[in-house]
Design a protein around this motif. Structure first.
Motif, PDB file in Angstrom:
ATOM      1  N   GLY A 103      -2.661  -6.338  -7.448  1.00  0.00           N
ATOM      2  CA  GLY A 103      -2.289  -5.825  -5.851  1.00  0.00           C
ATOM      3  C   GLY A 103      -1.166  -6.554  -5.222  1.00  0.00           C
ATOM      4  O   GLY A 103      -0.196  -6.003  -4.622  1.00  0.00           O
ATOM      5  N   ASN A 104      -0.989  -7.691  -5.698  1.00  0.00           N
ATOM      6  CA  ASN A 104       0.168  -8.429  -5.196  1.00  0.00           C
ATOM      7  C   ASN A 104       1.558  -7.871  -5.863  1.00  0.00           C
ATOM      8  O   ASN A 104       2.503  -7.641  -5.107  1.00  0.00           O
ATOM      9  CB  ASN A 104       0.016  -9.966  -5.415  1.00  0.00           C
ATOM     10  CG  ASN A 104      -0.817 -10.708  -4.481  1.00  0.00           C
ATOM     11  OD1 ASN A 104      -1.105 -10.197  -3.504  1.00  0.00           O
ATOM     12  ND2 ASN A 104      -1.023 -11.758  -5.102  1.00  0.00           N
ATOM     13  N   LEU A 105       1.501  -7.457  -7.157  1.00  0.00           N
ATOM     14  CA  LEU A 105       2.385  -7.184  -7.879  1.00  0.00           C
ATOM     15  C   LEU A 105       3.018  -5.672  -7.266  1.00  0.00           C
ATOM     16  O   LEU A 105       4.025  -5.362  -7.073  1.00  0.00           O
ATOM     17  CB  LEU A 105       2.265  -6.755  -9.346  1.00  0.00           C
ATOM     18  CG  LEU A 105       3.075  -6.281 -10.334  1.00  0.00           C
ATOM     19  CD1 LEU A 105       4.408  -7.138 -10.148  1.00  0.00           C
ATOM     20  CD2 LEU A 105       2.667  -6.147 -11.839  1.00  0.00           C
ATOM     21  N   ARG A 106       1.891  -4.981  -6.795  1.00  0.00           N
ATOM     22  CA  ARG A 106       2.077  -3.525  -6.257  1.00  0.00           C
ATOM     23  C   ARG A 106       2.970  -3.658  -5.160  1.00  0.00           C
ATOM     24  O   ARG A 106       3.816  -3.120  -4.830  1.00  0.00           O
ATOM     25  CB  ARG A 106       0.685  -2.662  -6.385  1.00  0.00           C
ATOM     26  CG  ARG A 106       0.956  -1.289  -5.956  1.00  0.00           C
ATOM     27  CD  ARG A 106      -0.658  -0.505  -6.108  1.00  0.00           C
ATOM     28  NE  ARG A 106      -1.268  -0.876  -7.326  1.00  0.00           N
ATOM     29  CZ  ARG A 106      -2.507  -1.517  -7.306  1.00  0.00           C
ATOM     30  NH1 ARG A 106      -2.876  -2.004  -6.202  1.00  0.00           N
ATOM     31  NH2 ARG A 106      -3.042  -1.937  -8.358  1.00  0.00           N
ATOM     32  N   LEU A 107       2.150  -4.418  -4.474  1.00  0.00           N
ATOM     33  CA  LEU A 107       2.887  -4.561  -2.926  1.00  0.00           C
ATOM     34  C   LEU A 107       4.287  -5.035  -3.119  1.00  0.00           C
ATOM     35  O   LEU A 107       5.212  -4.789  -2.454  1.00  0.00           O
ATOM     36  CB  LEU A 107       2.045  -5.703  -2.340  1.00  0.00           C
ATOM     37  CG  LEU A 107       2.651  -5.997  -0.794  1.00  0.00           C
ATOM     38  CD1 LEU A 107       2.686  -4.757   0.058  1.00  0.00           C
ATOM     39  CD2 LEU A 107       1.661  -7.093   0.186  1.00  0.00           C
ATOM     40  N   GLY A 108       4.664  -6.134  -4.002  1.00  0.00           N
ATOM     41  CA  GLY A 108       6.041  -6.746  -4.104  1.00  0.00           C
ATOM     42  C   GLY A 108       6.776  -5.644  -4.508  1.00  0.00           C
ATOM     43  O   GLY A 108       7.856  -5.480  -4.230  1.00  0.00           O
ATOM     44  N   ALA A 162      11.180  -1.950  -3.592  1.00  0.00           N
ATOM     45  CA  ALA A 162      11.981  -0.489  -3.445  1.00  0.00           C
ATOM     46  C   ALA A 162      12.233  -0.161  -1.992  1.00  0.00           C
ATOM     47  O   ALA A 162      13.632   0.304  -1.985  1.00  0.00           O
ATOM     48  CB  ALA A 162      10.880   0.483  -3.791  1.00  0.00           C
ATOM     49  N   VAL A 163      11.714  -0.558  -1.160  1.00  0.00           N
ATOM     50  CA  VAL A 163      12.219  -0.196   0.261  1.00  0.00           C
ATOM     51  C   VAL A 163      13.360  -1.056   0.370  1.00  0.00           C
ATOM     52  O   VAL A 163      14.475  -0.444   1.004  1.00  0.00           O
ATOM     53  CB  VAL A 163      10.835  -0.728   1.333  1.00  0.00           C
ATOM     54  CG1 VAL A 163      11.429  -0.784   2.827  1.00  0.00           C
ATOM     55  CG2 VAL A 163       9.708   0.141   1.154  1.00  0.00           C
ATOM     56  N   VAL A 164      13.670  -2.277   0.276  1.00  0.00           N
ATOM     57  CA  VAL A 164      14.722  -3.138   0.412  1.00  0.00           C
ATOM     58  C   VAL A 164      15.831  -2.303  -0.343  1.00  0.00           C
ATOM     59  O   VAL A 164      16.962  -2.373  -0.042  1.00  0.00           O
ATOM     60  CB  VAL A 164      14.432  -4.660   0.065  1.00  0.00           C
ATOM     61  CG1 VAL A 164      15.791  -5.564  -0.065  1.00  0.00           C
ATOM     62  CG2 VAL A 164      13.583  -5.217   1.025  1.00  0.00           C
TER      63      VAL A 164
END
Length: 45
Positions: free
Chosen positions: A17-22, A27-29
Protein backbone atom coordinates in the motif's frame (compact mmCIF):
# COMPACT_ATOMS: atom_id res chain seq x y z
CA UNK A 1 -17.55 1.99 6.43
CA UNK A 2 -16.39 0.21 9.53
CA UNK A 3 -13.32 -1.98 9.41
CA UNK A 4 -13.20 -5.34 11.06
CA UNK A 5 -10.81 -4.91 14.02
CA UNK A 6 -9.98 -8.63 13.89
CA UNK A 7 -8.59 -8.32 10.35
CA UNK A 8 -5.01 -7.14 10.64
CA UNK A 9 -2.97 -6.10 7.63
CA UNK A 10 0.26 -7.97 7.25
CA UNK A 11 3.51 -6.02 6.88
CA UNK A 12 3.62 -7.09 3.23
CA UNK A 13 0.18 -5.57 2.61
CA UNK A 14 1.19 -2.35 4.36
CA UNK A 15 4.38 -2.16 2.31
CA UNK A 16 2.47 -2.76 -0.92
CA UNK A 17 0.00 0.00 0.00
CA UNK A 18 2.82 2.39 0.83
CA UNK A 19 4.53 1.61 -2.47
CA UNK A 20 1.31 2.20 -4.40
CA UNK A 21 0.72 5.51 -2.62
CA UNK A 22 4.31 6.59 -3.22
CA UNK A 23 4.09 5.81 -6.93
CA UNK A 24 0.83 7.74 -7.25
CA UNK A 25 2.33 10.77 -5.49
CA UNK A 26 5.46 10.55 -7.64
CA UNK A 27 3.32 10.49 -10.79
CA UNK A 28 1.38 13.56 -9.64
CA UNK A 29 4.59 15.48 -8.93
CA UNK A 30 6.10 14.41 -12.26
CA UNK A 31 3.02 15.60 -14.18
CA UNK A 32 3.07 18.90 -12.30
CA UNK A 33 6.72 19.61 -13.10
CA UNK A 34 6.38 18.40 -16.67
CA UNK A 35 3.48 20.82 -17.11
CA UNK A 36 5.57 23.66 -15.68
CA UNK A 37 8.44 22.88 -18.06
CA UNK A 38 6.14 22.67 -21.07
CA UNK A 39 4.52 25.95 -20.10
CA UNK A 40 7.94 27.63 -19.87
CA UNK A 41 9.07 26.28 -23.24
CA UNK A 42 5.91 27.00 -25.22
CA UNK A 43 4.85 30.24 -23.58
CA UNK A 44 8.23 31.83 -22.95
CA UNK A 45 8.26 35.49 -23.91
Amino acid sequence: MSRNPQKRRTPEEIRAGNLRLGLILLAVVAVFFLGAVVKQVWFAS
